[in-house]
Design a protein around this motif. Structure first.
Motif, short mmCIF file in Angstrom:
data_model
loop_
_atom_site.label_atom_id
_atom_site.label_comp_id
_atom_site.label_asym_id
_atom_site.label_seq_id
_atom_site.Cartn_x
_atom_site.Cartn_y
_atom_site.Cartn_z
N VAL A 205 0.84 -1.20 0.00
CA VAL A 205 0.00 0.00 0.00
C VAL A 205 0.87 1.25 0.00
O VAL A 205 0.55 2.26 -0.66
N CYS A 206 1.99 1.20 0.70
CA CYS A 206 2.93 2.33 0.71
C CYS A 206 3.47 2.60 -0.69
O CYS A 206 3.55 3.75 -1.13
N PHE A 207 3.83 1.50 -1.41
CA PHE A 207 4.33 1.63 -2.78
C PHE A 207 3.27 2.29 -3.67
O PHE A 207 3.58 3.17 -4.48
N MET A 208 1.98 1.85 -3.49
CA MET A 208 0.90 2.42 -4.28
C MET A 208 0.67 3.89 -3.92
O MET A 208 0.41 4.72 -4.79
N ARG A 209 0.80 4.19 -2.63
CA ARG A 209 0.55 5.57 -2.16
C ARG A 209 1.60 6.53 -2.69
O ARG A 209 1.32 7.71 -2.93
N MET A 210 2.84 6.02 -2.92
CA MET A 210 3.93 6.87 -3.41
C MET A 210 4.03 6.86 -4.93
O MET A 210 4.92 7.51 -5.50
N SER A 211 3.12 6.10 -5.59
CA SER A 211 3.14 6.01 -7.04
C SER A 211 2.73 7.34 -7.67
O SER A 211 1.90 8.08 -7.12
N ARG A 212 3.29 7.61 -8.85
CA ARG A 212 2.93 8.82 -9.59
C ARG A 212 1.63 8.64 -10.38
O ARG A 212 1.07 9.60 -10.88
N ASN A 213 1.17 7.40 -10.45
CA ASN A 213 -0.09 7.10 -11.12
C ASN A 213 -1.23 7.52 -10.19
O ASN A 213 -1.38 7.01 -9.08
N LYS A 214 -2.05 8.46 -10.65
CA LYS A 214 -3.09 9.02 -9.78
C LYS A 214 -4.12 7.98 -9.36
O LYS A 214 -4.61 7.99 -8.23
N LEU A 215 -4.49 7.05 -10.25
CA LEU A 215 -5.48 6.03 -9.92
C LEU A 215 -4.96 5.11 -8.80
O LEU A 215 -5.66 4.86 -7.82
N VAL A 216 -3.72 4.65 -9.00
CA VAL A 216 -3.12 3.76 -7.99
C VAL A 216 -2.97 4.49 -6.66
O VAL A 216 -3.27 3.95 -5.59
N ASN A 217 -2.55 5.75 -6.73
CA ASN A 217 -2.37 6.55 -5.52
C ASN A 217 -3.70 6.76 -4.79
O ASN A 217 -3.79 6.66 -3.57
N SER A 218 -4.77 7.00 -5.55
CA SER A 218 -6.10 7.24 -4.97
C SER A 218 -6.64 5.99 -4.29
O SER A 218 -7.25 6.04 -3.22
N ILE A 219 -6.42 4.83 -4.95
CA ILE A 219 -6.89 3.56 -4.36
C ILE A 219 -6.23 3.34 -3.00
O ILE A 219 -6.89 2.97 -2.02
N ALA A 220 -4.93 3.57 -2.91
CA ALA A 220 -4.20 3.40 -1.66
C ALA A 220 -4.69 4.39 -0.60
O ALA A 220 -4.85 4.03 0.58
N ALA A 221 -4.93 5.64 -1.03
CA ALA A 221 -5.40 6.67 -0.08
C ALA A 221 -6.77 6.31 0.49
O ALA A 221 -7.04 6.47 1.69
N ILE A 222 -7.67 5.80 -0.38
CA ILE A 222 -9.01 5.40 0.07
C ILE A 222 -8.91 4.23 1.05
O ILE A 222 -9.58 4.19 2.09
N TYR A 223 -8.06 3.25 0.71
CA TYR A 223 -7.87 2.08 1.58
C TYR A 223 -7.43 2.53 2.98
O TYR A 223 -7.99 2.09 3.99
N ILE A 224 -6.44 3.41 3.01
CA ILE A 224 -5.92 3.87 4.30
C ILE A 224 -6.99 4.62 5.09
O ILE A 224 -7.18 4.41 6.28
N SER A 225 -7.72 5.49 4.39
CA SER A 225 -8.75 6.29 5.06
C SER A 225 -9.87 5.42 5.63
O SER A 225 -10.29 5.60 6.77
N VAL A 226 -10.34 4.46 4.83
CA VAL A 226 -11.46 3.60 5.26
C VAL A 226 -11.03 2.70 6.42
O VAL A 226 -11.74 2.58 7.44
N LEU A 227 -9.87 2.05 6.28
CA LEU A 227 -9.43 1.10 7.32
C LEU A 227 -9.09 1.80 8.62
O LEU A 227 -9.38 1.29 9.70
N ARG A 228 -8.49 2.97 8.53
CA ARG A 228 -8.16 3.69 9.77
C ARG A 228 -9.40 4.30 10.43
O ARG A 228 -9.42 4.53 11.64
N GLY A 229 -10.44 4.55 9.65
CA GLY A 229 -11.66 5.14 10.19
C GLY A 229 -12.69 4.13 10.67
O GLY A 229 -13.71 4.52 11.22
#
Length: 1019
Positions: A836-860
């Motif tokens: 997830v960290c690799f995806m979050r640091m990716s320059r690909n906006k779609l991959v980055n967004s998926i990781a950000a959503i995952y982190i937000s949902v799981l932490r919330g």
């Protein structure tokens, strides 16, 4: 700074006390109530469903209104300082104040109201006839005559008239609440009397219809009218707009008013209110002879000769009936009664254990105690008569009396009997509440003179016996309906009873005597010690209604939760997941009482001597096994098994083992595991006996024995899984288990979600509290010699919580499960977090967004919610090990947090480090592995270790998905030992050891990544 604040507070408190002393004292002093304006913030009593109750709530919203089924209960409450005022109709209030010299009326009425007769809607002919009669009675002066003769201000006797009532025709059934003299009450002839009683008889004559009175609580009258159980209500009922929506009212026959009764102010002119007895000061005159009972409140057991004698000998007294004689004694101790009538052996026993009580020396009557038999059972009657004759001749009955009717407090000499096990069962009806005649002993068996006599009869007749314990008033109906074969329960052979049943020859002649409060200064030689006169403690618990505004403990997810919320809306509900937690809350005064299954409560108080039962009949519901609505086949198979077991007697064996005997000593039968393709998964919560418990490495209890028998009969491979009680229904609906059990009450709410089997027992609820807070339980001094040292308590705790019943196996298994979940969830979360960290640091906006959503949902999302969604929703249709589900859920949660740790650690490494690596010829991957990652790891590990510890502690919630981890093992142990200290400390230590060992491993990794440490080692 703290000292200065403390001194300021102390100074303020001192000043406040000085001001209070000047105004009348530093202690709490209740203001005298002399007008309606003084009722703003007081406690007001009213009868349930009455207009007084509605007026109190509306007129005095800041006051606390307490409801009572009987207005005299409210009067008892005001006299014992539990409430400050009582609202009721003027005639009733006037009569009450006549007989209670410390009470008076506030002369300003709260409101005026019209008293009328209620009839069912659409009964137009009856309504018209009644209106015509009321108009005639008003015109010819009959109503005025009724008021003159019944609504009297003096103490002269009422002038009751005799009526020649119709005996043929359509019966007129009249509903009454005969507790409000002089409007409507029961007279010395045990008939409905008073203003309304006479009015009803006049109406009977005018209509030419025989009359039957149905006496019930006031709140039940309108439902009874609407359902057709009564034809009219004549009981001082006010015609309100709200009631008119349900019933019709006649023309008013009396202009009434609602008034307030309060305690008489000090120094008030006695002649102005009430008709005082000048010989008595404020308070109740001491009762020393039968002549003093003329106007007393007398308690007796429902249906007993004591009740009959009270009504016959003391017609002007108020007789109150109780199903259990100890309830009457508790009422007298709480100043709600003046005397109790009971047989002399039981009375002597009560006075032995209640030093503030004594007997009036003069007995009321002599009577013969005998065994009751159903009519036409001539052979059984003859056999019993011959037996009683033999027992008299050989001295057995004299020996029974000598051993059971003792005047001292030495223990009873109980005998052991080898009873027949084969033959026709003799079912014996008892009311085991009258020690020493008939009571439940420490082995949870029927004991006493009657209990032993029954066993002797069993041996002589060569027939096995079964006791059926019930209220005294239910015994003869049970005998007549064939539910019992004979009654052996200290029953008097009276002419009235002989019309329904036959009696044997008498086996004991007893006297009916009167128990009263010991007069002040009574001789100690009488065997009782008088108590100091003191105001009752308002914090003491006398009835369930005393919990109306207190904190009550309940099991989370049980029927008790909704029961308390509905019955006592002002009570605080504290929810717990185990009985051990409730016991600890009681002992630490976090709650005032706890609601438990009555049988479980009786087991619990054996090991908690400081707890007692406030009420053992709070709520009764049927018990059933729960099934998925889609699995009708399994439900039908269970019901067929249960029906067969009940018909062949095998269920009675199971029931008696766990319900009638001591469940702690019950021996669970051995069952062989069936090897079959069809698996039966049963969900339980392992709360406590008699339903489900864990002892000696196996599940035991009535529910377990029933499902074991089902598995044997139907060829199921049985698997029992444990989980938290609130999760049982969810597990069943999602298909994780095939059926659920653990003392589950059948309710309408639950039936909307799951199917229930036929009922196999009743779920009776008891309320438990600290003994010192229960008014009915006398306090005994603590024997200091019984106290044990701290070290001995630790040794005992170790033995009880680990060694006994092989409970260490639970800890070992739970510890293993916790370690497995912690390690594998950490490994999964670490690798997933890296991705997830690799995806979050990716320059690909779609991959980055998926990781950000995952982190937000799981932490919330709370971990418990995530855990249950994963198990009951995501893997709902998959047969998967819940331990594996726990690893996945915690791994997903852990990944969301460590991914952000990894990103922060990597971004914390200076970008120049990456550029330098590439400059010396490293690829980007090698630069990350050899240069960036070691530096990032050193930054990440301290935070990573903290998150890892949190993960270990979070695993304590896995009990919700049927995983028996370390915490669940502790809960199971505490449900058996009720030891709050040792299991929790033990589990805390074990969690610390797990964390410490795993932290050592992470510490080693941290040292290996420290270049300075490696440099020092290289030197």
């Amino acid at each position: 700074m703290k000292k200065r604040i403390t001194l300021n507070r102390l100074g303020f408190m001192a000043l406040w006390c000085i001001l209070l002393l000047i105004s009348g004292g530093c202690g709490e002093q209740k203001k005298e109530i002399t007008s309606l304006d003084d009722l703003k913030n007081v406690k007001i009593g009213a009868m349930t469903g009455s207009t007084g109750e509605a007026l109190s709530l509306k007129r005095f919203p800041a006051a606390t209104t307490k409801s009572f089924d009987d207005i005299m209960d409210a009067i008892a409450a005001i006299k014992s300082n539990q409430i400050d005022a009582v609202i009721t109709s003027y005639p009733t209030a006037l009569n009450i104040c006549k007989h209670n010299q410390n009470l008076c009326l506030i002369h300003e009425p709260v409101d005026y109201e019209d008293t009328a007769i209620a009839v069912k809607k659409n009964e137009k002919e009856l309504l018209a006839s009644l209106n015509q009669i009321i108009n005639e009675l008003a015109n010819d002066g009959t109503l005025d005559d009724l008021k003159k003769r019944w609504l009297k201000t003096d103490m002269s006797p009422y002038e009751e008239k005799e009526f020649d009532l119709p005996k043929e025709g359509n019966v007129l059934t009249v509903g009454t609440a005969a507790t409000r003299e002089p409007i409507c009450f029961i007279n010395g002839k045990n008939e409905v009397s008073g203003f309304d009683g006479e009015l009803a008889r006049i109406i009977s004559i005018k209509l030419g219809r025989p009359i039957v009175f149905k006496d019930m609580t006031f709140s039940a009258l309108i439902p009874a009218l609407m359902s057709g159980k009564v034809d009219a209500i004549i009981t001082g009922m006010t015609a309100t707009d709200e009631r008119r929506k349900s019933v019709d009212f006649t023309t008013p026959y009396y202009k009434n008013s609602q008034v307030m009764i309060v305690r008489k102010p000090k120094g008030a002119d006695k002649a102005s209110v009430n008709t005082p007895d000048e010989s008595a000061k404020s308070g109740t005159k001491a009762i020393t002879s039968l002549d003093d009972l003329k106007h007393a409140k007398i308690g007796a057991m429902t249906g007993s000769t004591g009740e009959r004698l009270s009504l016959a000998r003391f017609p002007t007294a108020s007789t109150k009936s109780f199903d259990v004689i100890m309830d009457a004694v508790a009422a007298m101790n709480a100043n709600q009664l003046d005397a109790v009538i009971i047989s002399d052996p039981t009375a002597l026993n009560i006075c032995k254990h209640n030093q503030n009580l004594c007997l009036i020396p003069e007995s009321l009557d002599k009577e013969n105690i005998a065994i009751a038999v159903r009519k036409n059972e001539k052979d059984l009657l003859a056999s019993l008569n011959n037996l009683i004759k033999d027992l008299k001749n050989d001295g057995t009955l004299d020996d029974l009396k000598k051993r059971w009717f003792k005047t001292d407090t030495s223990p009873y000499e109980e005998k052991e009997f080898v009873l027949p096990k084969e033959g026709s069962v003799l079912t014996i009806g008892t009311s085991a509440t009258s020690e020493p005649f008939c009571f439940i002993n420490g082995k949870n068996e029927v004991s006493g003179l009657d209990g032993e006599l029954a066993r002797i009869i069993s041996m002589k007749l060569g027939r096995p016996i079964v006791f059926k314990d019930m209220t005294f008033s239910a015994l003869i109906p049970a005998l007549l309906s064939g539910k019992v074969d004979i009654i052996i329960s200290g029953m008097t052979a009276t002419e009235e009873r002989s019309k329904s049943v036959d009696f044997t020859a008498s086996y004991y002649q007893e006297s009916q005597v009167v128990i009263v409060k010991k007069p002040s200064g009574a001789e100690m030689a009488s065997g009782n010690v008088p108590v100091d006169e003191a105001k009752p403690d308002t914090d003491m618990l006398r009835t369930m209604d005393d919990l109306a505004e207190k904190d009550v403990g309940v099991y989370e997810g049980t029927v008790h939760d909704s029961f308390v919320a509905k019955k006592y809306p002002k009570a605080g509900i504290k929810r717990y997941n185990s009985s051990a937690d409730m016991v600890m809350a009681l002992k630490t005064k976090k709650i005032s009482a706890a609601l438990l299954d009555a049988l479980a409560a009786s087991v619990l108080i054996k090991t908690n001597s400081e707890l007692g039962i406030l009420d053992n009949d709070v709520l009764t519901l049927p018990l059933g096994m729960g099934f998925n609505k889609k699995d009708k086949d399994l439900l039908n198979r269970f019901n067929n098994y249960l029906k067969t077991a009940k018909s062949d007697g095998s269920f009675d064996v199971i029931y008696n083992r766990w319900y009638k005997g001591d469940p702690e000593k019950a021996q669970m039968p051995k069952f062989k595991r069936v090897s079959a393709e069809k698996k039966l998964v049963v969900g339980v919560a392992v709360e406590d006996l008699p339903y489900v418990a864990y002892m000696n490495g196996e599940y035991v209890g009535i529910d377990i024995e029933i499902v074991q028998n089902l598995a044997q009969n139907e060829g199921f491979d049985l698997e029992i899984v444990t989980m938290e009680f609130p999760a049982l229904v969810t597990a069943l609906i999602s298909g994780k288990v095939d059926m659920i059990t653990d003392g589950i009450a059948i309710t309408e709410e639950r039936q909307k979600q799951i199917d229930f089997s036929d009922s196999y027992a009743d779920f009776n609820t008891a309320a438990i509290a600290l003994k010192k807070n229960i008014a009915a339980i006398s306090q005994e001094p603590v024997d200091e010699s019984l106290k044990i040292s701290f070290f001995q308590s630790v040794i005992d705790g170790f033995n009880n919580n680990l060694i006994k019943e092989k409970r260490y196996l639970l800890i070992v298994n739970g510890l293993t499960t916790t370690v497995i979940i912690s390690i594998f969830a950490t490994i999964l979360g670490t690798f997933l977090g890296a991705l997830v960290c690799f995806m979050r640091m990716s320059r690909n906006k779609l991959v980055n967004s998926i990781a950000a959503i995952y982190i937000s949902v799981l932490r919330g999302t709370p971990v418990l919610v995530l855990l249950m969604i994963t198990f009951y929703v995501v893997f709902a249709s998959v047969n998967i090990d819940p331990v594996f589900v726990a690893v996945i859920a915690f791994g997903l949660n852990f990944a969301a947090y460590v991914s952000e740790m990894f990103r922060a650690g990597i971004e914390g490494v200076d970008s120049g480090q990456t550029e330098a690596g590439i400059a010396i010829g490293f690829s980007k991957i090698k630069t990350f592995i050899y240069i960036v990652m070691p530096q990032a790891t050193r930054r990440i590990l301290p935070i990573y270790k903290g998150e890892f510890i949190s993960l270990i502690k979070m695993t304590s919630i896995v009990g919700y998905i049927a995983v028996q981890d370390l915490t669940k093992a502790s809960d199971i142990i505490r449900s058996r030992t009720f030891d709050a200290f040792f299991p929790l400390i033990m589990v805390a230590v074990l969690y610390y050891l797990i964390s410490w060992v795993l932290m050592l491993a992470l510490g080693y990794v941290e040292r290996m990544t420290d270049p300075k440490l490696r440099t020092r080692k290289g030197r």
